[in-house]
Design an enzyme around this catalytic site. Structure first.
Site, PDB file in Angstrom:
ATOM      1  N   ASP A  98       9.308   2.550   1.438  1.00 56.97           N
ATOM      2  CA  ASP A  98       8.138   3.248   1.948  1.00 56.97           C
ATOM      3  C   ASP A  98       8.091   2.988   3.455  1.00 56.97           C
ATOM      4  O   ASP A  98       7.665   1.922   3.899  1.00 56.97           O
ATOM      5  CB  ASP A  98       6.866   2.740   1.252  1.00 56.97           C
ATOM      6  CG  ASP A  98       5.605   3.423   1.773  1.00 56.97           C
ATOM      7  OD1 ASP A  98       5.665   4.039   2.857  1.00 56.97           O
ATOM      8  OD2 ASP A  98       4.560   3.331   1.107  1.00 56.97           O
TER       9      ASP A  98
ATOM     10  N   LYS B 206       3.058   9.892   8.351  1.00 57.45           N
ATOM     11  CA  LYS B 206       2.392   9.373   9.555  1.00 57.45           C
ATOM     12  C   LYS B 206       3.125   9.784  10.851  1.00 57.45           C
ATOM     13  O   LYS B 206       3.002  10.924  11.277  1.00 57.45           O
ATOM     14  CB  LYS B 206       2.209   7.860   9.469  1.00 57.45           C
ATOM     15  CG  LYS B 206       1.167   7.471   8.408  1.00 57.45           C
ATOM     16  CD  LYS B 206       0.613   6.065   8.594  1.00 57.45           C
ATOM     17  CE  LYS B 206      -0.627   5.826   7.761  1.00 57.45           C
ATOM     18  NZ  LYS B 206      -0.383   5.282   6.435  1.00 57.45           N
TER      19      LYS B 206
ATOM     20  N   PHE C 232       0.861  -1.184   0.000  1.00 55.58           N
ATOM     21  CA  PHE C 232       0.000   0.000   0.000  1.00 55.58           C
ATOM     22  C   PHE C 232       0.894   1.230   0.000  1.00 55.58           C
ATOM     23  O   PHE C 232       1.768   1.372   0.848  1.00 55.58           O
ATOM     24  CB  PHE C 232      -0.919   0.039   1.227  1.00 55.58           C
ATOM     25  CG  PHE C 232      -1.800   1.267   1.226  1.00 55.58           C
ATOM     26  CD1 PHE C 232      -2.940   1.319   0.428  1.00 55.58           C
ATOM     27  CD2 PHE C 232      -1.472   2.384   1.979  1.00 55.58           C
ATOM     28  CE1 PHE C 232      -3.737   2.463   0.400  1.00 55.58           C
ATOM     29  CE2 PHE C 232      -2.266   3.527   1.957  1.00 55.58           C
ATOM     30  CZ  PHE C 232      -3.395   3.566   1.164  1.00 55.58           C
TER      31      PHE C 232
END
Ligand SMILES: *Cc1c(COP(=O)(O)O)cnc(C)c1O
Length: 391
Positions: free
Chosen positions: A214, A243, A129
């Site tokens: 990532d 995040k 993702f």
């Protein structure tokens, strides 16, 4: 009452008014133990005093001038990132998706500037993702996220996660970059073995492909190192973060080496909000908290403790739990069918514990990194009850 919000989400009928540390409170003062932390975002818990102070102090001074003008705090935060990582250069964003876009663009530009304009192939992994922009959904490769949004983009190849043979076959001198989450978040909390990241590094070195991590979910201290790949020693050429690095304030970045980043000259990329003074001050305050002696060791210890506790649950419910997954405080349990992660999540929530669901029928936990053993024990007690009630 009907909602005026685009119905992309279906949240429960629950409103939090206030947060403090590991706890969220509703208007009646009822408390929830937050073991999902805004999806691995509230790394220092809710309303950490150092972050609140940084934001308030800056809010009184200056909010936004765009990238037309210098913001000294940008240099300060970039220096912190670079002094403690593989990177020499940083581009600040407001989200993870934007960080991924920048990373992919930089990888292709690197090859284009070397005269290899056709070298656009990005190798990605099943279960990945990377966000919701066109580039990111094509990189993520989840058919459900691409359906209805037009033709698939050229230049993405997806291979099985942590599969050595597939990596050897797919990574060639046509590959522009390999993009991987060292620990898959949404995909079901699978951690790539250290040897696998080292293999990818070797294959990239041999073929001239760039290695992109990532670390949007698994970075920012979540695995007990500032960045998850540090456990392997295999350094990337580009890394996307977001995040947790903002601790709840929208902040992301992509980091890279001079060799790659120097190609992104004036006019090649941009952002209106990226690196704004509010985000920079919060980012600096968060970084300094995490760099305090013992902080990351605490995360490692709590991760181990939680893992032991989850293994205990797996012993109690072997018919329900297939596996304990993840790394550090990005962890969870894979449920056996016919048991469903979301049902356990709802039963836990009804008992005051907030968790998340991830792919592959995994119940996900990503608590604030400041949890204590007591919080972990309480969470496990509630999960125990939720599992028992679901049997
Ligand atoms: C959340 C996430 C993204 C997207 O970040 P946004 O801030 O939602 O745009 C990308 N990659 C990973 C691994 C993520 O967990």
């Amino acid at each position: 009452m009907s909602s005026h919000l685009i119905p992309t989400y279906a949240p429960p009928d629950l409103v939090f008014e206030r947060g403090e540390g590991v706890w969220l409170y509703d208007a009646n003062g009822e408390a929830w133990l937050d073991f999902i932390a805004g999806i691995a975002v509230d790394a220092l818990g809710h309303c950490h005093p150092a972050l609140v102070k940084a934001l308030k102090d800056q809010a009184d001074k200056l909010w936004h001038v765009s990238n037309m003008f210098k913001v000294p705090a940008r240099e300060e935060l970039a220096r912190r990132y670079c002094e403690n990582s593989f990177a020499d250069l940083v581009f600040f964003t407001n989200s993870g998706t934007e960080a991924i876009e920048g990373a992919l663009k930089a990888a292709r530009k690197f090859h284009a500037d070397k005269g290899d304009e056709g070298r656009i192939e990005i190798v990605t992994f099943q279960g990945a993702f990377h966000g919701r922009s066109y580039g990111a959904i094509n990189a993520g490769g989840n058919p459900a996220y691409m359906k209805g949004f037009g033709p698939h983009m050229e230049g993405f190849t997806q291979i099985p996660f942590a599969d050595e043979e597939a990596a050897r076959a797919a990574i060639t001198n046509k590959t522009a970059a390999v993009l991987i989450e060292p620990v898959q978040g949404e995909g079901g909390l699978r951690a790539a073995p250290d040897e696998y990241l080292r293999l990818l590094r070797t294959l990239c070195n041999e073929t001239g492909a760039l290695l992109i991590y990532d670390e949007i979910q698994c970075g920012a201290g979540r695995t007990g190192k500032m960045f998850a790949h540090e456990w392997s020693g295999a350094l990337p050429d580009i890394m996307a973060v977001a995040k947790g690095v903002g601790g709840g304030f929208p902040l992301g970045a992509w980091l890279t080496t001079t060799e790659v980043g120097a190609h992104m000259v004036v006019g090649t990329h941009g952002s209106t909000y990226g690196g704004n003074p509010l985000a920079m001050q919060v980012g600096i305050a968060l970084w300094d908290e995490m760099m305090k002696p013992g902080f990351l060791d605490h995360v490692t210890q709590m991760g181990q403790f939680l893992k032991q506790q989850m293994a205990g649950l797996a012993d109690t419910y072997p018919d329900m739990i297939e596996d304990v997954r993840g790394k550090g405080l990005l962890c969870g349990i894979k449920l056996r069918e016919p048991f469903v992660n979301r049902e356990i999540m709802v039963r836990a929530r009804d008992r005051g514990l907030l968790t998340g669901a991830a792919g592959d029928n995994v119940l996900r936990m990503a608590p604030p990194l400041i949890i204590t053993e007591e919080h972990a024990r309480k969470a496990i007690r509630i999960l125990d009850e939720a599992l028992a009630a679901s049997r």
